[in-house]
Write an enzyme that holds these catalytic residues in place. Structure first.
Site, PDB file in Angstrom:
ATOM      1  CB  THR A   1     -19.383 -27.382   1.479  1.00 46.69           C
ATOM      2  OG1 THR A   1     -19.621 -25.785   1.085  1.00 46.69           O
ATOM      3  CG2 THR A   1     -19.708 -27.444   2.895  1.00 46.69           C
TER       4      THR A   1
ATOM      5  CB  ALA B   1     -20.770 -21.231   2.159  1.00 50.04           C
TER       6      ALA B   1
ATOM      7  CB  VAL C   1     -17.054 -16.074   0.503  1.00 46.15           C
ATOM      8  CG1 VAL C   1     -17.740 -15.788  -0.539  1.00 46.15           C
ATOM      9  CG2 VAL C   1     -18.022 -15.382   1.633  1.00 46.15           C
ATOM     10  CE  LYS C   2     -13.898 -24.558  -1.938  1.00 45.56           C
ATOM     11  NZ  LYS C   2     -14.457 -26.097  -1.704  1.00 45.56           N
ATOM     12  CB  VAL C   3     -14.028 -16.558  -4.534  1.00 41.78           C
ATOM     13  CG1 VAL C   3     -14.006 -15.639  -5.651  1.00 41.78           C
ATOM     14  CG2 VAL C   3     -14.832 -15.975  -3.285  1.00 41.78           C
TER      15      VAL C   3
END
Ligand code: E4P
Length: 216
Positions: free
Chosen positions: A27, A56, A82-84
């Site tokens: 996402t 996310a 975790v999207k960074v």
């Protein structure tokens, strides 16, 4: 190659999951905004549908903020990635997340040099944005190829997640190159499935089936 669906729309995710073709979900804030629902509610619902990595994205731009948001997201479910963003503060956070055992997807990758640094920082996934490179007259798939080669050359554990996929050819090319994952919008998943000869063959079989006598 693993296939993720690039969507925050629960109906779309359910559709792809029911076909049995997806291994995870990505996402981003734009996709979540389209749903009109809060971020955490949406991510929690996705985790109920798919048992695989669910990316996310954090909104914070500084390392402390990224760490705080990312840890909260990671606590929600074992499958959260975790999207960074691919900026210096993001990489600092990735290094700490990796040490804490939190998986990361480093996003907005547009060059091999960026991808090399993301892998050094310990990213679980790197997301080269193929379609957006194509949009500015570049060759997005070349970036996927460079990353796969560089990671392979040095046994880097980061997985190449081809993102910003726009059409079936992108998916096939990513698979030929050896990308570990492609994240694909539902529309393209359906396009991958479609073939006019399948439709024509099916129509003939159904028509001929009607000519088969019920009894000898
Ligand atoms: C995935 O992680 C990305 O957020 C997504 O693929 C971007 O795609 P777009 O360029 O079509 O917005």
């Amino acid at each position: 190659m693993k296939i993720f669906i690039d969507s925050a729309d629960l109906a779309e995710i359910r559709d792809a999951a029911q076909m049995g073709v997806i291994d995870g979900v990505t996402t981003n804030p734009s996709l979540v905004a389209k749903t009109g629902k809060p971020m955490k509610e949406t991510i929690a619902a996705i985790c109920e549908i798919v048992d695989g990595p669910i990316s996310a994205e954090v909104i914070a731009m500084d390392t402390d903020g990224i760490l705080k948001e990312g840890r909260e997201l990671a606590k929600m479910h074992k499958n959260i990635v975790v999207k960074v963003p691919l900026v210096a503060d993001g990489l600092k956070a990735v290094k700490i997340f990796t040490a804490e055992g939190i998986k990361t997807n480093v996003t907005l990758c547009f060059s091999a040099s960026q991808g090399l640094l993301a892998a050094k920082a310990g990213a679980t996934y790197i997301s080269p944005f193929v379609g957006r490179v194509d949009d500015i007259s570049g060759e997005g798939m070349q970036l996927v190829e460079q990353l796969v080669t560089i990671y392979r050359n040095y046994d880097l554990a980061t997985e190449v997640l081809a993102a910003s996929i726009r059409h079936p050819l992108h998916v096939v090319q990513a698979a030929e190159i050896g990308a570990h994952v492609a994240t694909i919008p539902l529309k393209v998943i359906h396009q991958l499935l479609k073939h006019p000869l399948t439709d024509a063959g099916l129509a003939t079989f159904l028509a001929d089936a009607k000519k088969i006598p019920a009894k000898a």
